[in-house]
Scaffold this active site. Structure first.
Site, PDB file in Angstrom:
ATOM      1  N   ASP A  57      50.095  38.768   0.673  1.00  0.00           N
ATOM      2  CA  ASP A  57      48.899  39.566   0.434  1.00  0.00           C
ATOM      3  C   ASP A  57      47.707  39.212   1.315  1.00  0.00           C
ATOM      4  O   ASP A  57      47.013  40.121   1.796  1.00  0.00           O
ATOM      5  CB  ASP A  57      48.493  39.474  -1.037  1.00  0.00           C
ATOM      6  CG  ASP A  57      49.546  40.054  -1.958  1.00  0.00           C
ATOM      7  OD1 ASP A  57      50.546  40.588  -1.439  1.00  0.00           O
ATOM      8  OD2 ASP A  57      49.390  39.969  -3.183  1.00  0.00           O
ATOM      9  N   HIS A  77      56.403  37.158  -3.955  1.00  0.00           N
ATOM     10  CA  HIS A  77      56.112  38.436  -3.321  1.00  0.00           C
ATOM     11  C   HIS A  77      54.630  38.655  -3.090  1.00  0.00           C
ATOM     12  O   HIS A  77      54.238  39.684  -2.544  1.00  0.00           O
ATOM     13  CB  HIS A  77      56.662  39.572  -4.184  1.00  0.00           C
ATOM     14  CG  HIS A  77      56.005  39.671  -5.533  1.00  0.00           C
ATOM     15  ND1 HIS A  77      56.077  38.655  -6.464  1.00  0.00           N
ATOM     16  CD2 HIS A  77      55.261  40.643  -6.111  1.00  0.00           C
ATOM     17  CE1 HIS A  77      55.410  39.014  -7.548  1.00  0.00           C
ATOM     18  NE2 HIS A  77      54.901  40.210  -7.362  1.00  0.00           N
ATOM     19  N   CYS A  78      53.776  37.712  -3.494  1.00  0.00           N
ATOM     20  CA  CYS A  78      52.329  37.943  -3.428  1.00  0.00           C
ATOM     21  C   CYS A  78      51.601  36.971  -2.508  1.00  0.00           C
ATOM     22  O   CYS A  78      51.068  37.365  -1.482  1.00  0.00           O
ATOM     23  CB  CYS A  78      51.717  37.854  -4.830  1.00  0.00           C
ATOM     24  SG  CYS A  78      52.128  39.248  -5.905  1.00  0.00           S
ATOM     25  N   ILE A  79      51.573  35.690  -2.881  1.00  0.00           N
ATOM     26  CA  ILE A  79      50.677  34.752  -2.216  1.00  0.00           C
ATOM     27  C   ILE A  79      50.994  34.561  -0.726  1.00  0.00           C
ATOM     28  O   ILE A  79      50.076  34.463   0.078  1.00  0.00           O
ATOM     29  CB  ILE A  79      50.666  33.399  -2.960  1.00  0.00           C
ATOM     30  CG1 ILE A  79      50.298  33.622  -4.429  1.00  0.00           C
ATOM     31  CG2 ILE A  79      49.644  32.461  -2.338  1.00  0.00           C
ATOM     32  CD1 ILE A  79      50.312  32.365  -5.249  1.00  0.00           C
TER      33      ILE A  79
END
Length: 453
Positions: free
Chosen positions: A289, A284-286
């Site tokens: 974002d 869900h991040c890299i």
């Protein structure tokens, strides 16, 4: 005494009382979003002694939590049952109860649109739900990862449309989540928490609250700074992963094993930090974002060339892996079109049941677009869930990992290196293995049917 002095004194007293409630752990904490971030945070708050209301629109999540059951593999049921049984945790989908908590922590998704632009619809809907019940004296904290300025430019106007004012009637802050699902060394309470507030009182309140929950807080000068901290952490990882992914391609062409290179390089005690290549980015991040910052940077007429190049490299990795897989199958004497492929690992990272942005989904689509068929095995993912990008794959079920099954496929593609996979069985019975994680080498297994990709 003038009215403004009376109001100022009442305001100061209200702040002081809320601070004391946080310090005494007598406050009620509301957490919106009982997923991979919100549920561990709720358990941490409950264990610290707070009363926690967990809000979620998913009725199944609510029912299972109130029965003391987990629906996330790396979160055991026991602490949930203890928190529920001890009257420290209650789950609900009744958002009219948002007036009850003293602090509301927002842990909702912030995905990208298909054009790789920020999708803040979950944050905005949540803000409107809070606004309908917002009362004086509440602390509102956004934890969802987003671009610098979201708290001030998106969340604050929605809440202030009620007529209540941030810093006067309610308090607003940002504290980015730092969860790493499945990490055995760090959990919610042992990871330092960055905190930025809309004004000194909001910062003090948020800092005091989180000080009761985590090992250390890191106050910064503004919510925007805290938002930038989270993006910087994940951009750092995305860029370095892109670097080793590119090195993998270059070194493979030279006949050099990039994993051997990295393992040797990391023996240097300074100036080097190991990152490892893979079949693409997940989670869900890299994968998400960095594009929040590239989008926001356009507002300032700035092109984030370095970040965007890293994104291009990482996005291309599934294509590179499938090309290597096709070459390996062709060299084995079988046509790739019409071949049968077993993909090992559907989760985006090892030892979790998290499918968010998993590169395995893209790999399946690319392989099947070239005429091969794909089954998968994942001990943590019994069935592929619905996703926004890969809807047609939903419902496929994990096949058993047996010697007979392994021998029936033209190739096995290792996409996720779960620890509870029998790699000796894989190496011993698969006709061909294409390993994107160096799993077999790490297990001490090698033969002429193993190809690294």
């Amino acid at each position: 005494m003038p009215a403004d002095h009376v109001n100022s004194a009442a305001h100061a007293m209200g702040v002081a009382q809320l601070l004391e409630r946080f310090k005494a752990r007598q406050a009620t904490i509301g957490i919106i979003g009982m997923g991979y971030v919100g549920l561990p945070l709720a358990l941490t708050a409950a264990k610290a002694g707070f009363s926690v209301l967990g809000f979620d629109i998913n009725a199944t999540y609510v029912e299972r939590l109130n029965r003391g059951e987990s629906y996330i593999k790396h979160v055991p049921s026991q602490p949930i049952a203890e928190a529920v049984g001890g009257k420290r945790l209650e789950a609900t989908n009744d958002f009219s109860r948002l007036a009850e908590p003293d602090a509301i922590l927002i842990c909702v998704p912030t995905p990208l649109t298909k054009h790789r632009e920020p999708d803040l619809s979950y944050v905005e809907k949540t803000a409107r739900s809070i606004a309908e019940r917002l009362r004086r004296g509440q602390l509102i904290v956004l934890e969802s990862t987003t671009y610098p300025g979201t708290t001030d430019e998106v969340l604050k106007p929605i809440l202030e449309a009620t007529g209540l004012k941030s810093g006067k009637d309610f308090f607003l802050a940002f504290s980015p989540e730092r969860e790493d699902p499945g990490n055995p060394d760090f959990g919610t309470s042992t990871i330092p928490k960055v905190v930025g507030g809309d004004g000194p009182e909001a910062l003090s309140l948020a800092d005091t609250l989180y000080s009761q929950l985590v090992v250390k807080t890191v106050p910064v000068s503004s919510a925007a700074t805290a938002e930038a901290v989270k993006l910087t952490e994940n951009i750092f990882r995305a860029v370095n992963i892109a670097l080793v992914n590119e090195l993998k391609v270059v070194y493979a062409a030279m006949g050099i094993d990039v994993w051997e290179v990295i393992d040797a390089a990391k023996t240097k005690p300074f100036g080097f930090m190991p990152f490892y290549p893979g079949p693409g980015l997940g989670g869900h991040c890299i994968p998400i974002d960095p594009f929040y910052l590239t989008w926001k940077a356009r507002e300032y007429d700035i092109t984030t060339r370095f970040i965007e190049l890293a994104g291009q490299i990482n996005t291309h990795m599934p294509y590179y892996v499938v090309e290597r897989l096709a070459e390996a199958v062709d060299r084995s004497g079988r046509a790739f079109s019409g071949s049968r492929i077993l993909l090992l690992g559907a989760a985006y990272k090892k030892n979790v049941d998290d499918m968010r942005e998993s590169p395995s989904l893209k790999l399946i689509e690319l392989i099947e677009a070239r005429g091969a068929s794909v089954d998968y095995h994942d001990p943590h993912i019994p069935e592929l869930p619905p996703t926004r990008k890969h809807g047609p794959l939903a419902g496929r079920r994990s096949v058993p990992l047996t010697a007979e099954n392994l021998a029936s496929y033209d190739a096995v593609l290792i996409a996720t290196d779960h620890d509870n996979v029998d790699y000796r069985l894989v190496a011993g019975h698969a006709r061909l293995v294409v390993d994107t994680r160096n799993s077999l080498a790490k297990a001490g297994l090698a033969n002429d049917r193993i190809v690294k990709a």
